[in-house]
Design an enzyme around this catalytic site. Sequence first.
Site, PDB file in Angstrom:
ATOM      1  N   ASP A 189      -4.797   9.117  -2.629  1.00 19.25           N
ATOM      2  CA  ASP A 189      -5.965   8.256  -2.735  1.00 19.25           C
ATOM      3  C   ASP A 189      -6.806   8.714  -3.923  1.00 19.25           C
ATOM      4  OD1 ASP A 189      -5.258   6.735  -0.550  1.00 19.25           O
ATOM      5  OD2 ASP A 189      -6.424   7.921   0.863  1.00 19.25           O
ATOM      6  N   LEU A 242      -3.445  11.915  11.181  1.00 15.78           N
ATOM      7  CA  LEU A 242      -3.917  10.703  11.838  1.00 15.78           C
ATOM      8  C   LEU A 242      -4.592   9.826  10.796  1.00 15.78           C
ATOM      9  CD1 LEU A 242      -5.360  12.351  15.092  1.00 15.78           C
ATOM     10  CD2 LEU A 242      -3.073  11.402  14.707  1.00 15.78           C
ATOM     11  N   ASP A 243      -3.793   8.962  10.180  1.00 13.55           N
ATOM     12  CA  ASP A 243      -4.274   8.150   9.066  1.00 13.55           C
ATOM     13  C   ASP A 243      -5.204   7.049   9.552  1.00 13.55           C
ATOM     14  OD1 ASP A 243      -4.030   7.156   6.198  1.00 13.55           O
ATOM     15  OD2 ASP A 243      -3.344   5.406   7.324  1.00 13.55           O
ATOM     16  N   GLU A 299      -7.751  12.248   9.289  1.00 13.11           N
ATOM     17  CA  GLU A 299      -8.038  11.809   7.926  1.00 13.11           C
ATOM     18  C   GLU A 299      -9.196  10.822   7.990  1.00 13.11           C
ATOM     19  OE1 GLU A 299      -7.907   9.095   4.506  1.00 13.11           O
ATOM     20  OE2 GLU A 299      -7.201   8.524   6.497  1.00 13.11           O
ATOM     21  N   TYR A 341     -15.360   3.691  -2.006  1.00 15.94           N
ATOM     22  CA  TYR A 341     -16.039   4.974  -1.853  1.00 15.94           C
ATOM     23  C   TYR A 341     -15.302   6.115  -2.551  1.00 15.94           C
ATOM     24  CZ  TYR A 341     -12.717   5.169   2.077  1.00 15.94           C
ATOM     25  OH  TYR A 341     -11.579   5.119   2.869  1.00 15.94           O
ATOM     26  N   ASP A 387       0.832  -1.209   0.000  1.00 16.99           N
ATOM     27  CA  ASP A 387       0.000   0.000   0.000  1.00 16.99           C
ATOM     28  C   ASP A 387       0.863   1.253   0.000  1.00 16.99           C
ATOM     29  OD1 ASP A 387      -2.367   1.448  -0.047  1.00 16.99           O
ATOM     30  OD2 ASP A 387      -2.649   1.399   2.123  1.00 16.99           O
TER      31      ASP A 387
END
Length: 490
Positions: free
Chosen positions: A292, A193-194, A234, A343, A51
């Site tokens: 993203d 803050l992922d 986030e 989404y 990722d």
Amino acid sequence: MINNKVQLITYADRITGQGIDELSNLLIGPLNNVFAGVHLLPFYNPIDGSDAGFDPIDHSEVDSRLGSWDDIKVLGANYDLMADLIVNHVSAQSFQFKDVLAKGKQSEFWDLFLTKDDVFPNGMSEAEQQAIYRPRPGSCFTPITCGDGQTYDFWTTFTDNQIDINVKSTAGIEYLDTVLGKFADNNVNIIRLDAAGYAIKEAGTNCFMLDETFEYLNKLSAQANEAGMETIAEIHSHFQTQVEVAKRVNMVYDFALPPLILHSLFSNDAQALLNWLTISPRNCLTVLDTHDGIGIIDAGPMGDKPGLLDAAQIDNLVETIHEKSEGQSRLATGAAASNVDLYQVNCTYYNALGADDFDYLLARAIQFFAPGIPQVYYGGLFACENDMELLARTNVGRDINRPYLNAQDIDAALAKPVVKGLIKLIQLRNEHPAFNGEFIAKGEGSVCRLSWHDDTSSIELKVDFASREVIIVDHREGEQSIVDLADFLA
């Protein structure tokens, strides 16, 4: 205090083909005086996991291919510097999880990771499993057999290579404390803050943005503030959630803005955008594109909660992006291309607008005039188009908008009128004093007027989406100037 000026979002390696030191050279060279801050996307070991760095094997170590903590410290001495605190998970390849694989519950790191039994000690019903909010299709648990001969259902919110952290355990707290300490010692002054919305799980809930999650965000934010850092959450969710989260942390992302701008440009209707700008959080960062995809859920309805756009408008928005991108986004979105989430639409923002230079510049102008500190993704800065070759090679949907650039690519991009115009807009946003004043949004139908004013100056963006007539009215030092947005492309 964060500078109220435009920031860059970038990977160190993908923008330069090299590392952190080369990024610093780019910022003091061709991009001199353009950005006041940098969101440096994951630079941890390794940067090329499943990722793109958001699955760190060692969150406290800089990938040596990019540089060292000393390079981070130098970058942070000259710019506001944001880094990701990956709150929710760690790589299955980490030494901690490998120890768990070998020893099971006898591992000293057992309590670092979250299992189904931690949340559902008495078993989980089908209804409870269905209630869990999912960012991806399939189960949120991965059964793994460890060296003690037992099979455990580990919580894997995103992928089976990203094992969720038990943030309530002593081991989980110490792990995140170590990373925060590294940030504080090396001039990182903003913490993203992922995936924080998924960090707290409770039986009988949807395990997303619970009351306890808000309390957790409060605590993390206070801890970072004590160490001299600010936090930004986030979270992709319903717009009302963003409004609530904004009260708990220093800053949030305005993720509703990107789809609303697209909707206005596609429909020639400013109303939904104006409605949002009257209630949107002021303590926010604004983006159009990121590493993203383009968030859609943030503007739409959720359950029985109405959205800023209704379901039909959301469907039209998504289909129009696919049409404008000549079907390229469809190949990278939804169930296609190994997507982690469902989404977002994976597409460059430039291609989402049909690679139309004027509409793209207009979208950026609206972003810069909206409340908040603007961030510009490196692909958006250079008006990059969808990287279909990279997508075909990796079959990772998000890679359509994660290009690898070199010096020649950047030189070519800097010569493009749309990029020159964007840099002029960035400099206007950085330099005009009125952006530190009060914001007003007005308009109706196809017209919106976004203005800022302080005691001695003002600036206004006047947009007619139907006619595409766009002007900027600038009052400074007793003088007024009117500039047509089209002039930025001249």
